[in-house]
Structures are given as structure tokens and as C-alpha cells.
Scaffold this active site. Sequence first.
Site, mmCIF file in Angstrom:
data_model
loop_
_atom_site.group_PDB
_atom_site.id
_atom_site.type_symbol
_atom_site.label_atom_id
_atom_site.label_comp_id
_atom_site.label_asym_id
_atom_site.label_seq_id
_atom_site.Cartn_x
_atom_site.Cartn_y
_atom_site.Cartn_z
ATOM 1 C CG ASP A 68 55.697 61.398 57.577
ATOM 2 O OD1 ASP A 68 55.412 62.612 57.408
ATOM 3 O OD2 ASP A 68 56.258 60.984 58.611
ATOM 4 N N GLY A 189 66.001 67.432 69.579
ATOM 5 C CA GLY A 189 65.754 68.624 68.760
ATOM 6 C C GLY A 189 66.694 68.765 67.584
ATOM 7 C CB SER A 193 63.683 60.442 64.715
ATOM 8 O OG SER A 193 63.137 60.783 63.555
ATOM 9 C CG ASP A 247 60.423 60.592 62.413
ATOM 10 O OD1 ASP A 247 60.826 60.628 61.242
ATOM 11 O OD2 ASP A 247 60.150 61.597 63.082
HETATM 12 C C1 GLA Z 1 59.178 64.820 61.746
HETATM 13 C C2 GLA Z 1 57.978 63.895 61.846
HETATM 14 C C3 GLA Z 1 57.913 62.941 60.675
HETATM 15 C C4 GLA Z 1 58.070 63.670 59.351
HETATM 16 C C5 GLA Z 1 59.257 64.622 59.398
HETATM 17 C C6 GLA Z 1 59.361 65.489 58.179
HETATM 18 O O1 GLA Z 1 60.360 64.140 61.936
HETATM 19 O O2 GLA Z 1 58.009 63.167 63.035
HETATM 20 O O3 GLA Z 1 56.718 62.204 60.743
HETATM 21 O O4 GLA Z 1 56.889 64.328 59.012
HETATM 22 O O5 GLA Z 1 59.205 65.477 60.513
HETATM 23 O O6 GLA Z 1 59.649 64.744 57.070
#
Ligand code: GLA
Length: 570
Positions: A68, A189, A193, A247
Site C-alpha cells: 500500500d 499487536g 490493525s 488498514d
Molecule cells: C500494516 C500497515 C499497513 C500495511 C501492512 C502490511 O498493517 O498499517 O498500511 O502496510 O502493515 O501490508
Amino acid sequence: MAAELPIPVYTNLDDLYRNLGTTVNHAVRWNNLAEEFVTRFSRKPAYIARAPGRVKILFTLSSGEHIDYTLFGCFPAAIERDILIACAPRSVRTSPSPYSSQTGPDLESQQVSGSVVAENLHGKYSRQTFVPAKKLSWQLDIDTKQLRWESYVKAGYYGVLNHYFTPAAGSDGHPVPVDLLVTGSVPAGSGLSSSAAMVVASTLAFLAVNGKLDDTSISAQGMTKGKLVEMAMENEKRVGVNSGGMDQAASVISTANSALYVSFFPRLSAQPIPLPGASTTSISISPASSLQPRAVFVCANSLVVSDKLVHARTRYNLRVVETLVAARVLARRLNIPVGEKEKVTLREVLGKVMGEDAGGGEDMDLGILMHGLERMISEVELLKPNQRDDGEEGVTLEEMIEWSGLSEDVFREVYLSWVDGNGWFPVEATYFQLYKRAKHVFTEALRVLQFREVCLRASSPPSLSVLEELGNLMNESQESCSRAYECSCPELDELVQLARDAGAYGSRLTGAGWGGCTVSLIAESEVESFIHKIKNAYGPYKGLQGEELHEVIFATKPSSGACGEYSYFR
Ligand code: GLA
């Protein structure tokens, strides 16, 4: 377009649950939260904001990990687990909270414009009080060195203050003092998200409590889903992680039973893609439950806690820098001009190679994008470093600077000491891996489009070959995350292997990685025995039963995005 819709605000729980497409017993949680709010703050909440977590594979498809922030599209879905924030403006505080574990500023100062009393239903998170300071812009003290729960609340607030309460934003108004109470079912963690869900819910809560959801000063339609995503993305960076927008997009824009194809270039856009065969009727998500009719996805927590912030310097933020430098070097080797201080991304380099309109007009046709990705997968060989005498892989900082064609000072300024808003994103490595990271990005971006295509053409219910095809793409994604992007860990590798041995069509990590959760595609009829097998085989699950087990391994279905509830308690 999904991103242009307003944030849904429900006036009764039935509508809310129907729209969430779930029968998870949210009512109990919403009630508990509201009652607890009354106990702690002596009045009813005026608003409850909800933001779900995200998983990047669902029922029949997967999405892109770590692409992303390179501006390639990804394919996430929101999960049913969420963060709820109940809040109300404060006028006169009658008594201190009986739950205070820490005394904040004196109660009088809490009546100050914009002051916040933040409490968390989870006993381990202590009560926090804070007052933003208005200087040239609003300032809130956010600790980017350590993990603090209230940082995510502050991050959401920060954007609301600076977008809506500054002369530049055309407003000299004052934010109201606020009491808020947070509860969350997204494990912290875990790669699901929780941080984005916290920031989205907090942004939404502060917008609502200040009456800004319908404010047309920033956008004619008031607050749209797309605007909330952009604000939450900007806000989350204040915590110190240079994250992309997947996310936040999943948390805000998702619709029940669908995945979301989110594209970030030339602008944010999102297309919900219904999942073939996914039931639109409510289902239970107890471990024995499933998506109708053929397959479900099961999240399994490795129990390795991985917070993006804690290791950002050597993991997440480092990956962001590696992909950006890879983009610059690749452009240089392909004779594509890039401005000295421009942070060109891999997606933009692809666009330039494919002759895309530099003004960033229309989204590229996805068929052309797939051809572009195939081309870039061969061009990326230009980044392959020579074998090193010491047997290590990658390039040193000095070599990387030389490859970039920039002077050391400019390189350091652009890539290594870059200050973005409130965030400073320092990184650290002995050897930087431009080739491996870029290769992962291009192949993963192609897999996303392949998943999307398979999903679109799948019949409902999907055939076995479709499930296998999707499972294979998931497995390839895991392989690439593990070897090329090096964002897996031994426990995640073990869990995905156990999942495949236990009959999953495919299994992979979800989220930033280095711990957190896996997600596996499982035949509906096998979910119970699948969970049983994993429980017996994965060491950290031994001895877990009932709710404890359900906390770490559970079937889930795509849920809908952030929303708010106004009148529940009126
Ligand atoms: C985290 C970040 C996202 C994305 C993912 C990996 O969740 O917040 O923006 O980069 O890692 O795909």
C-alpha cells in the site's frame, strides 16, 4: 464510488447489526460500554464510534502485504472485531471517576476547551487526561518512542483539531472538552490493525462530538468515507509509523460479505467486490461456525506480539525506505527522470514505464496494470546486487547512496531524516535489500489482481479448483513475505505450515508481519477439526480452552466498515 459515501450513522441497533451483517453479540458490548460510561462520567454517551480491524484475506481471496505504501492496490476486508469509543462533550464534571488509576490535571483544567479525559475498559490501560495546546497549529504530546494506548486516541484528535479548528481551516471555533471510553475486541499487536481501528474510531469520535460529520467547510458532502480514510492515514503517521492506507480503508469503507479493492493511485478509490457464495444472512462466529456455503477464513494468532512502532526503525519504516530507494534506483537505471527530492514510488515508476499520464488523470486499466507488473518483474533484475565477499546480501548505505545518484546530504535528507508532520522515521540496517523488496512488491501487486480476477469470475458457490487457485496464491504470498520481504517469523512460518498440514487451501500471515496473525482458507465443514488440529499442534495453544482458545483462533467473515451511533441513549 464507495469512498465518496457518507459515514453511516444508525439510529437503532437493529439497523446497525443488519448493516454490519453479523450476529456477533455486539449488543452486549455496546450496552456494557454505554452503562460503564454512565458509571464513570455520570451521563449518557452522546455518540459511539465503531471501527473494525482488518484482515487481508477473506473467504476466497487474498490481498497485498506491504504494497500500500508503494501505492499499489490491495484487497483487504474488515473483520468483525472492532474498537468502540463512547464519548460525550463535557460541561461540568460532577465527580472524579472512581476508576481513575492516575490523577490527571486538576478537574478544573478539564473544563478547558478541547481537554480530554480518556478511559479504557481494559484494566491494563490507565486513565489519561490531556489538553491540546494551540500554537501556530494545535499540538498534542504524542510519545513516538514507546507504545502508549492513548497515543492512538491523540493521533485521531490531532487531525480533527488541525483540520477544523485553525484559522487556516477557516475556523476560530473551540473544540469541546470531551470524556471518552474505549473498548476493543481487536487484539493489539496481532496484525489485525488494532492501531488503525483505534485511530479511525478516535478520529470519528472527535469529529462527531464536535459536530463536524456534516461540516461542509472541508468537503461539500461533509465527511465522506474517503476523507475519513485520508484523515486517519495522516493521523496514524503521528504515532511514528510510516504506514500505508490499507488498514484505514478497510476499516472505514468495507461492506459486509465483500472484499475491497483499494487503489491509492492516482487517488484513493475503493470497489467492494462481493464474495462468491458468501451468505448475506447473519452467522455466528463461534469456532464451529462458517461462511456459507463452502469456505471460511480462520485467523490464528501466533501469540508473537508485533507492534509496528516498537521495531519500526529496523522493520516497518526500514521497508518503506527500501522500497522508495528501490524505486529511485530502478527509475535511474531505466533512464526515467525523477526530481532530486521527489519520493517516487514503485507504482509511479511502473506508470512512467507504461507511459501513464503524468498528471495522474484516470486510474490505469487493470489489464494494462497487470502487463506493467509483468514487465516490472523482469526489469527489477536491474536491482540485483553483486555477490558480496562476506557472503551477505544487499547493499551498504554508501553503495545505496551511490546507486541513487544523489549527493549524500540530499539522500540523507530525503530518505533518512525525513520528517513528515509530527513523525520522524529513522531507519537502521547494515545491508539494504532493494532488489528483494521491489521483487516482492511487484509480484505481490500482481497476485492481488489475480486474486481479484479469480474472485470476480468465481461461481457461487465457488468450485474446488477456485479455492485451490486462491489457496495457492495465498501460499505464494507467504513465501514472498517470508523470503523476499523478510517480514515473517519462525512462529508464523510454523503456523502456516501446520494450517496447510491440517487441510487449509492456503495460509499466510496477515498485517505487517514479524508476529501477529495468520489467515487460512478452510473448507466450511472442516473448521472445527481444523481448529482442533492447530490447537494440538501449535505449542503456545496447548492448554487453551473455550473463550481463551477462541480469542486466539477464530473463524470470521468480512464485516462492514466504521460507523457511528447517535441516538441509542437518547
Ligand atoms: C500494516 C500497515 C499497513 C500495511 C501492512 C502490511 O498493517 O498499517 O498500511 O502496510 O502493515 O501490508
